[in-house]
Design an enzyme around this catalytic site. Sequence first.
Site, PDB file in Angstrom:
ATOM      1  N   LYS A 147       0.798  -1.236   0.000  1.00  0.00           N
ATOM      2  CA  LYS A 147       0.000   0.000   0.000  1.00  0.00           C
ATOM      3  C   LYS A 147       0.832   1.289   0.000  1.00  0.00           C
ATOM      4  O   LYS A 147       0.340   2.338  -0.360  1.00  0.00           O
ATOM      5  CB  LYS A 147      -0.975   0.006   1.179  1.00  0.00           C
ATOM      6  CG  LYS A 147      -2.103  -0.997   0.994  1.00  0.00           C
ATOM      7  CD  LYS A 147      -3.153  -0.904   2.074  1.00  0.00           C
ATOM      8  CE  LYS A 147      -4.243  -1.921   1.813  1.00  0.00           C
ATOM      9  NZ  LYS A 147      -5.375  -1.825   2.706  1.00  0.00           N
ATOM     10  N   ASP A 173     -10.351   2.443   1.081  1.00  0.00           N
ATOM     11  CA  ASP A 173     -10.524   2.025   2.484  1.00  0.00           C
ATOM     12  C   ASP A 173     -11.132   3.184   3.268  1.00  0.00           C
ATOM     13  O   ASP A 173     -12.042   3.008   4.085  1.00  0.00           O
ATOM     14  CB  ASP A 173      -9.174   1.662   3.128  1.00  0.00           C
ATOM     15  CG  ASP A 173      -8.622   0.351   2.622  1.00  0.00           C
ATOM     16  OD1 ASP A 173      -9.415  -0.502   2.176  1.00  0.00           O
ATOM     17  OD2 ASP A 173      -7.385   0.175   2.667  1.00  0.00           O
TER      18      ASP A 173
END
Length: 271
Positions: free
Chosen positions: A68, A105
Amino acid sequence: MNYRETKHFGSIASKPGSFGVEFHNRGYQELGLNCHYQALQVKPEQLFVAMGILRNNFQGWGVSMPHKLAVLAYLSSSDQSVEKTGAVNTVLKQPDGSLKGFNTDYMGAKKAIQESSDIRHKPVMMIGAGGAARAIALAVTELGGDLFIGNRTEEKARDLAERFSANFFDLSNSDYQGYLLVNATSVGMANPDESPVSRDILEGFDAVMDVVVTRGLETKLVRDARELGKPVIKGLTMTTHQAAEQFRLYTGRELPRSFLDNFMEYWQCSK
Ligand code: ATR
């Protein structure tokens, strides 16, 4: 269906799960889209080669642990969710072939909190300071919650609190309380009978949120909160909303709410 025209999407992770594969492929079926989604196992040392292959063959892809942060170096542009969290979980190929990053997210967390409660000016105590915590910190801040961050490794909580102009709290002090308790750690993932907090601590909160997604059995934190009569925002809800956001970015189409509800029920009840 013309397979030459199929659009390819997917995800990269060192340990790929099946959530994205099932969610997106069922979604394509639901809307009759000529798309296919696959999860690829990519180790950190394979990232460079994998990003080249993906760029040539895929229109967009999800980014999971542990990529990420590393994927940021491959992006030509990113939206404010990436800039503010410093983490990317979705890459979308642009018409000119360049890559744009998003953090769905954060979007999933914001939607999940929003549809459950109004946290404006209310104390939100978040445990955890990793990738998931960054996304939730941005969501809570934007929703006007009064954010406090605690973590096993204190230094990381202090750093994150500074990044979001939030407050630090000491996890070892066991009488903290507030409006919403958020578990943004991975506790409960490997063992759903493990909880990051005792029931005594839960008593001091009005509502509970857990980022951990389990298939079948719910986490101990969620079960404890329910038994105490507290409203719960499950990791499954946040993850489903983030996947729906990815779906929208990839295809330009919105999945019906009934699809999301049915998928969550299916996921929670299946093994
Ligand atoms: P993610 O991207 O899923 O958030 P991560 O970046 O590895 O994953 O972060 C995991 C978080 O869970 C961290 O806050 C971690 O605490 P540390 O910073 O102290 O490592 C927390 N965590 C993991 N296992 C834990 C445990 N057994 N007890 C308490 N916290 C734990």
